[in-house]
Write a protein that holds these residues in place. Sequence first.
Motif, PDB file in Angstrom:
ATOM      1  N   LEU A  14     142.919 144.323 -42.969  1.00 49.49           N
ATOM      2  CA  LEU A  14     141.434 144.805 -43.636  1.00 49.49           C
ATOM      3  C   LEU A  14     141.445 143.976 -44.213  1.00 49.49           C
ATOM      4  O   LEU A  14     141.097 143.607 -45.557  1.00 49.49           O
ATOM      5  CB  LEU A  14     142.121 146.293 -44.247  1.00 49.49           C
ATOM      6  N   VAL A  15     139.635 143.151 -44.127  1.00 51.64           N
ATOM      7  CA  VAL A  15     139.087 142.551 -45.331  1.00 51.64           C
ATOM      8  C   VAL A  15     138.596 143.705 -45.925  1.00 51.64           C
ATOM      9  O   VAL A  15     137.167 144.374 -45.719  1.00 51.64           O
ATOM     10  CB  VAL A  15     138.206 141.466 -44.354  1.00 51.64           C
ATOM     11  N   CYS A  16     138.483 143.047 -47.153  1.00 52.00           N
ATOM     12  CA  CYS A  16     137.749 143.691 -48.136  1.00 52.00           C
ATOM     13  C   CYS A  16     136.612 142.270 -48.729  1.00 52.00           C
ATOM     14  O   CYS A  16     137.493 141.573 -49.845  1.00 52.00           O
ATOM     15  CB  CYS A  16     138.374 144.554 -49.366  1.00 52.00           C
ATOM     16  N   PRO A  17     135.400 142.344 -49.039  1.00 46.86           N
ATOM     17  CA  PRO A  17     134.841 141.146 -49.413  1.00 46.86           C
ATOM     18  C   PRO A  17     134.152 141.077 -51.194  1.00 46.86           C
ATOM     19  O   PRO A  17     133.485 141.785 -51.338  1.00 46.86           O
ATOM     20  CB  PRO A  17     133.818 140.763 -48.741  1.00 46.86           C
ATOM     21  N   ILE A  18     135.380 141.541 -51.648  1.00 42.73           N
ATOM     22  CA  ILE A  18     135.373 141.774 -53.346  1.00 42.73           C
ATOM     23  C   ILE A  18     134.039 140.984 -53.926  1.00 42.73           C
ATOM     24  O   ILE A  18     133.894 141.827 -55.239  1.00 42.73           O
ATOM     25  CB  ILE A  18     137.137 142.220 -53.670  1.00 42.73           C
ATOM     26  N   GLY A  19     134.247 140.378 -53.516  1.00 42.81           N
ATOM     27  CA  GLY A  19     132.947 139.268 -54.677  1.00 42.81           C
ATOM     28  C   GLY A  19     131.944 139.451 -54.119  1.00 42.81           C
ATOM     29  O   GLY A  19     131.184 138.658 -55.152  1.00 42.81           O
ATOM     30  N   PHE A  20     131.474 140.510 -52.802  1.00 42.81           N
ATOM     31  CA  PHE A  20     130.392 141.063 -53.081  1.00 42.81           C
ATOM     32  C   PHE A  20     130.268 142.096 -53.422  1.00 42.81           C
ATOM     33  O   PHE A  20     130.457 143.143 -52.700  1.00 42.81           O
ATOM     34  CB  PHE A  20     129.630 140.464 -51.405  1.00 42.81           C
ATOM     35  N   VAL A  21     128.209 141.968 -53.376  1.00 44.20           N
ATOM     36  CA  VAL A  21     128.764 143.770 -53.412  1.00 44.20           C
ATOM     37  C   VAL A  21     127.259 144.200 -52.259  1.00 44.20           C
ATOM     38  O   VAL A  21     126.648 145.568 -53.017  1.00 44.20           O
ATOM     39  CB  VAL A  21     128.122 144.300 -55.206  1.00 44.20           C
ATOM     40  N   ALA A  22     126.680 143.797 -51.908  1.00 45.70           N
ATOM     41  CA  ALA A  22     125.968 144.108 -50.910  1.00 45.70           C
ATOM     42  C   ALA A  22     125.949 143.247 -49.758  1.00 45.70           C
ATOM     43  O   ALA A  22     126.596 142.057 -49.279  1.00 45.70           O
ATOM     44  CB  ALA A  22     124.033 144.117 -51.569  1.00 45.70           C
ATOM     45  N   ASP A  23     124.943 144.046 -48.773  1.00 46.93           N
ATOM     46  CA  ASP A  23     125.333 143.037 -47.491  1.00 46.93           C
ATOM     47  C   ASP A  23     124.143 141.990 -47.481  1.00 46.93           C
ATOM     48  O   ASP A  23     123.430 142.211 -47.486  1.00 46.93           O
ATOM     49  CB  ASP A  23     124.482 144.416 -46.230  1.00 46.93           C
ATOM     50  N   HIS A  24     124.482 141.051 -46.549  1.00 43.15           N
ATOM     51  CA  HIS A  24     124.204 140.091 -46.913  1.00 43.15           C
ATOM     52  C   HIS A  24     124.653 138.903 -45.272  1.00 43.15           C
ATOM     53  O   HIS A  24     125.397 139.148 -44.892  1.00 43.15           O
ATOM     54  CB  HIS A  24     123.526 139.443 -48.124  1.00 43.15           C
ATOM     55  N   LEU A  25     124.333 137.601 -45.185  1.00 43.79           N
ATOM     56  CA  LEU A  25     125.038 136.832 -44.588  1.00 43.79           C
ATOM     57  C   LEU A  25     125.679 136.208 -44.589  1.00 43.79           C
ATOM     58  O   LEU A  25     126.903 136.718 -43.763  1.00 43.79           O
ATOM     59  CB  LEU A  25     123.845 135.513 -44.374  1.00 43.79           C
TER      60      LEU A  25
END
Length: 305
Positions: free
Chosen positions: A242-253
Amino acid sequence: MPEAPYAVLLMAYGAPLAPEQVEPYLLDVRGGRPTPPAVIEELKRRYLAIGGRSPLLERTQEQAAALRERLGGPPVLVGMRHWHPYIRDVLAEAHRLGIDRLVALPMAPHYSRMSIGAYQRAVEEARGEIEVAFIEQWFDHPKFLEAVAVRIRQALGRFAPSRRPAVPIVFTAHSLPQRILEDGDPYPRQLEASVAGVLARLPPQPHRFAFQSAGQSAEPWLGPDVEATLQELAAQGNDAVLVCPIGFVADHLEVLYDVDIALRERARQLGITLVRTESLNAHPLLIEALADQVMGQAQSRGWTS
C-alpha cells in the motif's frame, strides 16, 4: 471582497494545462534555462498518459472553495509558483481589490527552504503593501494526520481481511537534493514525524518510508528510493503493498503518473500488487486542518478576535 478582515492565499507548485505548455512551464521551473528536447518530450508523454494535463489547479481550487465555506467569510485565492495563475499576478489582483491582509498557505505540509522557502520568496517579492501572515508548516496537525489515517484505512479495506495486517505501507514524499541536509533542513525530520503521527492512529502495520520523483540531475538526491524499496519488499516475499504519498495533498503528475503508472508497472514486474491511498484533495479533515491554521494566524495578528 475588502470588507473581510483578511483574505487567504492557497499556493501550489503549478502545472501545464496542455501538452503545448510543457516547454514554457519547464522554462519557468528552470529559471529561464532551456530544457533538453528529450526531457520536454518525455514530460509531454507523461502528461498525455494522465489525460493531457494535470488536475492540480482544479484540485487546489476545490480545496479553496471548501476552505472558503468552512471559514465563512474571508475570500480564498489560489496562486501557483510556476504556472498560471502565478502568485505574483494573484497578489497584484488582491492589491487592486483593496485586500491589505493575507494569510499565505502553501499546500505542502512539510517545510524545506528549497520548497516552502521558494513560496515565501515569491510572496515577499510580490506582496507590495499587503501585510502577510505566512504559514510555513503543518506536518503535525492532528486533523491532517487523521485524514491520512482515514485514507489508509479505506485503502486497506481493498485487501481481504486476512491479508490486511501483513500488507506493508510505503509512505512516500518528493525527493530533494541531498545538499539540503548540509544546513540542517528539517524536511526529512518532519516527514518522519508525520509518518509516526499517522501510525499512532492505526493498528500495528509493517511500514517503510521512501522518496519518489527525484529530479534528473547528476547530484545525489534524498533516499531511499521507492523503486529500490519495492525491490527489497519483493525479495522479502511480499506480494502486495500500500503506497501512501504522504508528502502530497492533491492529485497531480507525481501521484497520477509516477505512482499510478510508472511505480505500479514496476511493482507488477516484481510480482507485487500495488494499491495507492486516495489523495486527500478536499477531504473535510484536511480542510479543518487548514482552517485551524488560518484562523490561528489571523487571531495571532489581531485580525480577528
